[in-house]
Motif scaffolding. Structure first.
Motif, PDB file in Angstrom:
ATOM      1  N   UNK A 198      31.001  16.432 -22.527  1.00  0.00           N
ATOM      2  CA  UNK A 198      32.078  17.242 -22.101  1.00  0.00           C
ATOM      3  C   UNK A 198      31.945  17.669 -20.505  1.00  0.00           C
ATOM      4  N   UNK A 199      30.680  17.851 -20.303  1.00  0.00           N
ATOM      5  CA  UNK A 199      30.403  17.948 -18.638  1.00  0.00           C
ATOM      6  C   UNK A 199      31.085  16.795 -17.811  1.00  0.00           C
ATOM      7  N   UNK A 200      30.789  15.633 -18.481  1.00  0.00           N
ATOM      8  CA  UNK A 200      31.507  14.516 -17.738  1.00  0.00           C
ATOM      9  C   UNK A 200      32.843  14.240 -17.923  1.00  0.00           C
ATOM     10  N   UNK A 201      33.102  14.363 -19.272  1.00  0.00           N
ATOM     11  CA  UNK A 201      34.830  14.038 -19.411  1.00  0.00           C
ATOM     12  C   UNK A 201      35.891  15.225 -18.820  1.00  0.00           C
ATOM     13  N   UNK A 202      35.350  16.352 -18.890  1.00  0.00           N
ATOM     14  CA  UNK A 202      36.390  17.355 -18.179  1.00  0.00           C
ATOM     15  C   UNK A 202      36.471  17.244 -16.805  1.00  0.00           C
ATOM     16  N   UNK A 203      35.480  17.024 -16.006  1.00  0.00           N
ATOM     17  CA  UNK A 203      35.564  16.951 -14.607  1.00  0.00           C
ATOM     18  C   UNK A 203      36.186  15.694 -14.136  1.00  0.00           C
ATOM     19  N   UNK A 204      36.179  14.551 -14.901  1.00  0.00           N
ATOM     20  CA  UNK A 204      36.568  13.410 -14.587  1.00  0.00           C
ATOM     21  C   UNK A 204      37.812  12.817 -14.997  1.00  0.00           C
ATOM     22  N   UNK A 205      38.815  13.942 -15.411  1.00  0.00           N
ATOM     23  CA  UNK A 205      40.112  13.608 -15.761  1.00  0.00           C
ATOM     24  C   UNK A 205      40.947  13.562 -14.500  1.00  0.00           C
ATOM     25  N   UNK A 206      41.627  12.267 -14.460  1.00  0.00           N
ATOM     26  CA  UNK A 206      42.741  12.173 -13.295  1.00  0.00           C
ATOM     27  C   UNK A 206      43.907  13.098 -13.334  1.00  0.00           C
ATOM     28  N   UNK A 207      44.765  13.034 -12.181  1.00  0.00           N
ATOM     29  CA  UNK A 207      46.014  13.706 -12.302  1.00  0.00           C
ATOM     30  C   UNK A 207      46.829  12.412 -13.188  1.00  0.00           C
ATOM     31  N   UNK A 208      47.434  13.194 -14.130  1.00  0.00           N
ATOM     32  CA  UNK A 208      48.402  12.079 -14.950  1.00  0.00           C
ATOM     33  C   UNK A 208      49.527  12.968 -15.567  1.00  0.00           C
ATOM     34  N   UNK A 209      50.345  12.359 -16.158  1.00  0.00           N
ATOM     35  CA  UNK A 209      51.795  12.642 -17.011  1.00  0.00           C
ATOM     36  C   UNK A 209      51.412  12.241 -18.402  1.00  0.00           C
ATOM     37  N   UNK A 210      51.903  13.084 -19.197  1.00  0.00           N
ATOM     38  CA  UNK A 210      51.860  12.631 -20.757  1.00  0.00           C
ATOM     39  C   UNK A 210      53.240  13.308 -21.032  1.00  0.00           C
ATOM     40  N   UNK A 211      53.729  12.617 -22.424  1.00  0.00           N
ATOM     41  CA  UNK A 211      54.862  13.350 -23.146  1.00  0.00           C
ATOM     42  C   UNK A 211      54.202  13.899 -24.266  1.00  0.00           C
ATOM     43  N   UNK A 212      54.710  15.169 -24.615  1.00  0.00           N
ATOM     44  CA  UNK A 212      54.650  15.895 -25.739  1.00  0.00           C
ATOM     45  C   UNK A 212      55.680  16.320 -26.591  1.00  0.00           C
ATOM     46  N   UNK A 213      55.718  15.835 -27.898  1.00  0.00           N
ATOM     47  CA  UNK A 213      56.644  15.993 -28.611  1.00  0.00           C
ATOM     48  C   UNK A 213      56.206  17.039 -29.697  1.00  0.00           C
ATOM     49  N   UNK A 214      57.104  18.225 -29.775  1.00  0.00           N
ATOM     50  CA  UNK A 214      56.805  19.500 -30.486  1.00  0.00           C
ATOM     51  C   UNK A 214      57.940  19.459 -31.809  1.00  0.00           C
ATOM     52  N   UNK A 215      57.367  19.374 -32.938  1.00  0.00           N
ATOM     53  CA  UNK A 215      58.119  19.704 -34.123  1.00  0.00           C
ATOM     54  C   UNK A 215      58.034  20.885 -34.579  1.00  0.00           C
ATOM     55  N   UNK A 216      58.850  21.935 -34.583  1.00  0.00           N
ATOM     56  CA  UNK A 216      58.525  23.185 -34.902  1.00  0.00           C
ATOM     57  C   UNK A 216      59.121  23.568 -36.429  1.00  0.00           C
ATOM     58  N   UNK A 217      58.254  24.325 -37.019  1.00  0.00           N
ATOM     59  CA  UNK A 217      58.544  24.733 -38.237  1.00  0.00           C
ATOM     60  C   UNK A 217      58.445  26.106 -38.449  1.00  0.00           C
ATOM     61  N   UNK A 218      59.364  26.859 -39.289  1.00  0.00           N
ATOM     62  CA  UNK A 218      59.278  28.051 -39.509  1.00  0.00           C
ATOM     63  C   UNK A 218      59.723  28.799 -40.906  1.00  0.00           C
ATOM     64  N   UNK A 219      59.194  29.908 -41.121  1.00  0.00           N
ATOM     65  CA  UNK A 219      59.568  30.412 -42.550  1.00  0.00           C
ATOM     66  C   UNK A 219      60.670  31.511 -42.208  1.00  0.00           C
ATOM     67  N   UNK A 220      61.560  31.458 -43.126  1.00  0.00           N
ATOM     68  CA  UNK A 220      62.605  32.424 -43.010  1.00  0.00           C
ATOM     69  C   UNK A 220      62.063  33.502 -44.232  1.00  0.00           C
TER      70      UNK A 220
END
Length: 757
Positions: A509-531
């Motif tokens: 984790x010490x290595x992975x967290x600090x080595x992430x580059x600047x990037x873009x990513x797509x996030x698709x959120x499917x929302x569910x709700x109870x009525x």
């Protein structure tokens, strides 16, 4: 130290078009859209707790029941900041607290208030059954910390009262205000009700002389004019006007914190010939009973100038009414409401002395809370009786309340429990897509439906509806244990091997967290709700169902995550759950737990898509937690107040045993109170992705689920107030893909000759 925060936000008229990138000191509210917000917000990294705290000093534990790391993996120590955070009294620790809250006054036979009692000195009976008191607090009544001093409201009733009696009422109030040199122990305001309407005579003050001068010079402001409309009770005008004045004052006080005493001075003009069976009468009775309790308002009736026979005619109605058929206008009598709210009825002509007796009940006092027994139908009356072990003492509080089925913390209607074997049998049925989907609605699984098993089911099921229900079931089961056939039969690793795995995770984790580059990513959120049931009349219950799909671009820049607000396809007026911080912040939380002597206990082996995983779990108790459960907005106050509590939580990690890489991470709050939140869970699955030609560990998908009480608005005529409504469940299924490096390039072009003009 990182904070795991849950923010539930439902102000459906707000929509933000731009968002400020998250910074360590950025206020959380700047990041909100409408709806429910779940955030992992960074503050300052902390390696261990200061020695002055009750938590043990960092050690390396090799016992099987707990694994910790004593080494600091390059994180700066910020003990002063940690101490300030953990002792920040703006945010109390999560503790049991009931939905129904009561202010309790205990007096001796002489009428003097009694302080110093404990919860064990009381016994609460609800409909004759012993009820468990979940929270108990004592207050002086003069204000301390977040609890304001008890407020006194004096209402002079001049409605259909002779000028001589009105003068006597005013003189009695003025005499009280000028006592002790005009120094009042509690902030006080004065109103007057007349044929023209409700008037504010003197604003809130502890300067009794100033209040008296305002009363003497009739310096009043009209609060509301007496007008009758189609939604009033329809009784005699004097009764309707009195109830409208009470509703006006109480709804305004519902928006203010703390306890209030309303002293109604004058003969009870709201009493008339008994009237029964009006369509809105029972609903009005329920409305006023709930309002006075929610507003923490105790009513006192000082019935000066009233005959004794008339004054005692209310006694038969104090017990409360349990059905519309038994409703009477006398259930709204001022004296009845006073006793039912925990107040007194005084009929002496010595107004100054009677006011003093009432104000003496401002404190000390107690506040208790409990979760009511289940109601079988809406507006079900429940009788309350509070007893003190010392029989020489008298306790008075609300004598009853109107219970609702949704006050219960139980799921309504209950979900049908289903095993994976039963699920497989339904999937294998030779039925239509709609028929299979209907059998899977309102179901909860008893074991986790993994992504691998779900993919297998999708090879059998091709109908859109059934696939959607399977996805809902899989997401909702993300926090359950896997079935036995997904748990390898290998023996657990030795303590040294467990220690080595956790150490590799910290290094990774010490290595992975600090080595992430600047990037873009797509996030698709499917929302569910109870009525939920009982939300509003005419609204039918629906179990978890899809409500929206939104696509956003996640920008990860300079170690900060931010999602593009544009393209956020949320619909106004809907509750929403937003998960923020699933990239480095969630992983950093794990690393901080490891460095701060987080004790990760071995749980089991699991079979993941990426191979065998080692599962560890850590539980952070509330007294060591920097994680806050947060909700906005509570029904209290102006409707914009937040619920914030430090809460214990459970963190579970599934790691690759040969590298320490995180494969799955989950956070689950252990909430002691059922209101306003009863559940808050987040799960993140990680995997290898290509960014700019290099491989990094990043989120592939996440599931967030919360169960939160909605807020209802209860209306009568043109007055309204907020209160808790039924629970609703919100679930987000988020997937992440299209990772791309974020960078800019520039080139210098040579040999360029500008064109001649």
């Amino acid at each position: 130290m990182l904070q795991l925060e849950l923010f539930v936000y439902h102000v459906p008229t707000i929509r933000t078009k731009t968002r400020t990138p998250m910074k360590s000191n950025t206020p959380l509210t700047r990041l909100l859209f409408t709806g429910v917000f779940l955030a992992l917000e960074p503050t300052v990294a902390v390696s261990q707790r200061p020695q002055s705290q009750s938590s043990p000093s960092p050690t390396v534990t090799t016992a099987v029941d707990g694994i910790g790391l004593g080494d600091n993996h390059g994180l700066a120590q910020e003990e002063d900041f940690y101490t300030a955070m953990i002792r920040d009294k703006r945010f109390a620790e999560d503790r049991p607290e009931g939905l129904i809250k009561l202010d309790v006054m205990v007096t001796e036979a002489t009428g003097n208030p009694v302080a110093g009692l404990a919860a064990s000195d009381f016994h609460l009976l609800e409909n004759g059954r012993e009820q468990k008191i979940l929270s108990f607090e004592g207050f002086t009544g003069r204000g301390a910390g977040p609890e304001p001093p008890v407020k006194v409201i004096v209402l002079i009733d001049a409605l259909q009262v002779s000028a001589e009696l009105v003068r006597d009422e005013r003189d009695g109030v003025i005499s009280y205000l000028r006592k002790n040199g005009g120094r009042l122990a509690h902030p006080t305001s004065v109103f007057q009700l007349s044929e023209t309407g409700l008037w504010a005579v003197a604003n809130l003050s502890t300067d009794g002389n100033a209040l008296a001068r305002g009363l003497e010079h009739s310096e009043s402001t009209l609060v509301r004019r007496n007008t009758l409309g189609p939604r009033t009770v329809g009784l005699a005008p004097s009764i309707d006007f009195a109830l409208m004045a009470l509703g006006q004052i109480a709804t305004e006080e519902r928006r203010q914190p703390g306890r209030k005493l309303l002293l109604w001075v004058g003969p009870n003009g709201s009493r008339s010939e008994e009237l029964k069976i009006r369509p809105s009468l029972y609903a009005t009775i329920c409305w006023f009973s709930t309002l006075l309790r929610e507003a923490q308002l105790t009513l006192y009736s000082l019935s000066a100038g009233e005959s004794e026979s008339s004054a005692q005619s209310y006694n038969a109605y104090i017990a409360g009414v349990a059905s519309p058929h038994g409703a009477s206008s006398m259930n709204l009598d001022r004296s009845v409401l006073a006793i039912q709210s925990g107040g007194l009825v005084l009929d002496s002509s010595e107004i100054e002395d009677e006011i003093g007796k009432c104000v003496r009940e401002a404190g000390p006092f107690y506040r208790i809370s409990f979760d009511p027994f289940a109601a079988e139908h809406p507006d079900e009356y429940h009788d309350l009786k509070l007893e003190v072990d010392d029989r020489r003492l008298n306790a008075h509080t609300n004598t009853g309340f109107y219970d609702q089925p949704y006050y219960s913390a139980d799921q309504i209607p209950p979900l049908k429990r289903m095993s994976l074997e039963e699920l497989q049998r339904i999937v294998d049925l030779d039925e239509s897509d709609a028929a299979k989907a209907n059998q899977l609605k309102g179901v909860e699984l008893t074991q986790r439906l993994s992504e691998g098993r779900l993919a297998t089911l999708f090879t059998i099921v091709h109908g859109k509806r059934t696939r959607q229900q399977l996805r809902i079931l899989a997401d909702a089961s993300s926090f359950l244990d896997p079935p036995t056939d997904e748990i390898p039969a290998a023996p657990p690793p030795s303590p040294d091997e467990q220690q080595h795995m956790v150490s590799m995770t910290a290094t990774y984790l010490t290595s992975a967290i600090h080595k992430l580059p600047d990037f873009l990513a797509r996030r698709v959120i499917t929302r569910y709700q109870e009525t939920p049931m009982f939300l509003e009349s005419g609204v039918k219950y629906q179990p978890l169902h899809q409500t929206a799909i939104s696509t956003t671009t996640v920008h990860y820049l300079h170690g900060q995550e931010d999602a593009d607000a544009e393209g956020h396809s949320l619909r106004l007026g809907n509750l929403d759950l937003i998960t923020y911080g699933v990239f480095d912040i969630a992983l950093q939380n794990v690393l901080d737990a490891l460095n701060a002597n987080g004790r990760f206990t071995w749980i089991r082996w699991e079979r993941e898509i990426a191979g065998r995983a080692a599962v560890f779990r850590s539980t952070v108790p509330v007294d060591q937690s920097l994680s806050r459960a947060m909700m906005c907005c509570l029904p209290d106050g102006d409707g914009a107040q937040t619920y914030q509590r430090y809460a214990s939580y459970q963190m579970e990690i599934a790691i690759a045993p040969d590298s320490g890489a995180i494969l799955r991470l989950s956070f689950q709050f252990d909430l002691k109170s059922t209101s306003p939140l009863s559940r808050s869970d987040t799960m993140i699955e990680y995997g290898l992705v290509q960014i700019g030609g290099r491989t990094y560990d990043c989120p592939l998908r996440s599931v967030s689920i919360t169960r939160v009480r909605s807020v209802r608005v209860l209306r009568w005529w043109d007055e309204s107030f907020r209160t808790y409504g039924p629970y609703t469940i919100l679930l987000n299924d988020s997937s992440f893909d299209q990772y791309n490096i974020f960078r800019s390039e520039s080139r210098v072009l040579t040999g360029f000759t500008p064109a001649e003009k």
